[in-house]
Design a protein around this motif. Structure first.
Motif, PDB file in Angstrom:
ATOM      1  N   TYR A   1       9.744  -6.036  -3.138  1.00 44.17           N
ATOM      2  CA  TYR A   1       8.408  -6.639  -3.149  1.00 44.17           C
ATOM      3  C   TYR A   1       8.125  -7.308  -4.486  1.00 44.17           C
ATOM      4  N   GLU A   2       7.239  -8.289  -4.449  1.00 42.55           N
ATOM      5  CA  GLU A   2       6.772  -8.914  -5.685  1.00 42.55           C
ATOM      6  C   GLU A   2       5.535  -8.203  -6.223  1.00 42.55           C
ATOM      7  N   SER A   3       4.773  -7.601  -5.303  1.00 45.04           N
ATOM      8  CA  SER A   3       3.524  -6.953  -5.714  1.00 45.04           C
ATOM      9  C   SER A   3       3.154  -5.856  -4.718  1.00 45.04           C
ATOM     10  N   VAL A   4       2.145  -5.096  -5.080  1.00 41.81           N
ATOM     11  CA  VAL A   4       1.642  -4.057  -4.184  1.00 41.81           C
ATOM     12  C   VAL A   4       1.029  -4.718  -2.940  1.00 41.81           C
ATOM     13  N   ALA A   5       0.467  -5.907  -3.101  1.00 40.64           N
ATOM     14  CA  ALA A   5      -0.097  -6.629  -1.951  1.00 40.64           C
ATOM     15  C   ALA A   5       0.991  -6.978  -0.933  1.00 40.64           C
ATOM     16  N   ASP A   6       2.185  -7.325  -1.418  1.00 36.51           N
ATOM     17  CA  ASP A   6       3.304  -7.585  -0.498  1.00 36.51           C
ATOM     18  C   ASP A   6       3.657  -6.330   0.288  1.00 36.51           C
ATOM     19  N   LEU A   7       3.675  -5.196  -0.408  1.00 37.44           N
ATOM     20  CA  LEU A   7       3.940  -3.926   0.274  1.00 37.44           C
ATOM     21  C   LEU A   7       2.847  -3.639   1.295  1.00 37.44           C
ATOM     22  N   LEU A   8       1.604  -3.898   0.953  1.00 34.53           N
ATOM     23  CA  LEU A   8       0.505  -3.670   1.894  1.00 34.53           C
ATOM     24  C   LEU A   8       0.697  -4.500   3.157  1.00 34.53           C
ATOM     25  N   ASN A   9       1.053  -5.766   3.008  1.00 30.19           N
ATOM     26  CA  ASN A   9       1.287  -6.620   4.176  1.00 30.19           C
ATOM     27  C   ASN A   9       2.393  -6.053   5.058  1.00 30.19           C
ATOM     28  N   GLU A  10       3.482  -5.607   4.439  1.00 32.65           N
ATOM     29  CA  GLU A  10       4.570  -5.016   5.215  1.00 32.65           C
ATOM     30  C   GLU A  10       4.124  -3.715   5.884  1.00 32.65           C
TER      31      GLU A  10
ATOM     32  N   ASP B   1      -8.631   4.109  -3.090  1.00 39.53           N
ATOM     33  CA  ASP B   1      -8.747   2.725  -2.660  1.00 39.53           C
ATOM     34  C   ASP B   1      -7.515   1.926  -3.083  1.00 39.53           C
ATOM     35  N   PHE B   2      -7.183   0.938  -2.276  1.00 38.57           N
ATOM     36  CA  PHE B   2      -5.990   0.129  -2.497  1.00 38.57           C
ATOM     37  C   PHE B   2      -5.947  -0.484  -3.897  1.00 38.57           C
ATOM     38  N   GLU B   3      -7.062  -1.022  -4.358  1.00 35.84           N
ATOM     39  CA  GLU B   3      -7.056  -1.737  -5.640  1.00 35.84           C
ATOM     40  C   GLU B   3      -6.741  -0.839  -6.832  1.00 35.84           C
ATOM     41  N   TYR B   4      -6.762   0.473  -6.632  1.00 32.12           N
ATOM     42  CA  TYR B   4      -6.461   1.401  -7.718  1.00 32.12           C
ATOM     43  C   TYR B   4      -5.063   2.006  -7.621  1.00 32.12           C
ATOM     44  N   ILE B   5      -4.295   1.593  -6.643  1.00 25.82           N
ATOM     45  CA  ILE B   5      -2.937   2.117  -6.470  1.00 25.82           C
ATOM     46  C   ILE B   5      -1.964   1.269  -7.291  1.00 25.82           C
ATOM     47  N   THR B   6      -1.121   1.946  -8.050  1.00 25.35           N
ATOM     48  CA  THR B   6      -0.169   1.242  -8.915  1.00 25.35           C
ATOM     49  C   THR B   6       1.255   1.352  -8.366  1.00 25.35           C
ATOM     50  N   VAL B   7       2.100   0.468  -8.861  1.00 27.23           N
ATOM     51  CA  VAL B   7       3.521   0.507  -8.502  1.00 27.23           C
ATOM     52  C   VAL B   7       4.114   1.843  -8.934  1.00 27.23           C
ATOM     53  N   LYS B   8       3.712   2.315 -10.102  1.00 26.56           N
ATOM     54  CA  LYS B   8       4.215   3.592 -10.606  1.00 26.56           C
ATOM     55  C   LYS B   8       3.916   4.731  -9.633  1.00 26.56           C
TER      56      LYS B   8
END
Length: 108
Positions: free
Chosen positions: A51-60, A27-34
């Motif tokens: 990106y500033e966050s994983v959410a920014d990457l998700l949007n892209e 699930d997305f909420e468990y994915i880390t930058v690492k």
């Protein structure tokens, strides 16, 4: 597009693909930058240049997938996108050769 722009977009594509691969497993909420960086073979500093966050990457990544999908349609999709955004989802009938063929090609 110059060489640095090309490298920037290639890195973004690699990050998009890494996130997609990880989303298949968890699930997305468990994915880390690492994890994303390990999967992409890039450094954390490279991630934060883009990106500033994983959410920014998700949007892209969503935009990346949508662009890939739209590229399968053999007609101008601007009006199609507008019509869909204004339509009631219950009333949509996209199971026609005009829409189903490109969709199945994309999924394949």
């Amino acid at each position: 597009m110059n060489k640095s722009e090309s490298k920037y977009f290639n890195t973004a594509r690699i990050m998009d693909e890494a996130l997609i691969a990880l989303l298949v497993k968890k699930d997305f909420e468990y994915i880390t930058v690492k994890e994303i960086c390990e999967k992409a073979g890039l450094n954390r500093s490279t991630f934060y240049l883009h990106y500033e966050s994983v959410a920014d990457l998700l949007n892209e990544t969503v935009e990346y997938i949508n662009a890939q999908f739209i590229s399968y349609f053999p007609f101008d999709t601007k009006q199609f996108e507008k019509d869909i955004s204004l339509s009631d989802p219950e009333g949509l009938n996209l199971i026609t050769p005009r829409f189903l063929g490109p969709y199945l090609s994309f999924i394949k």
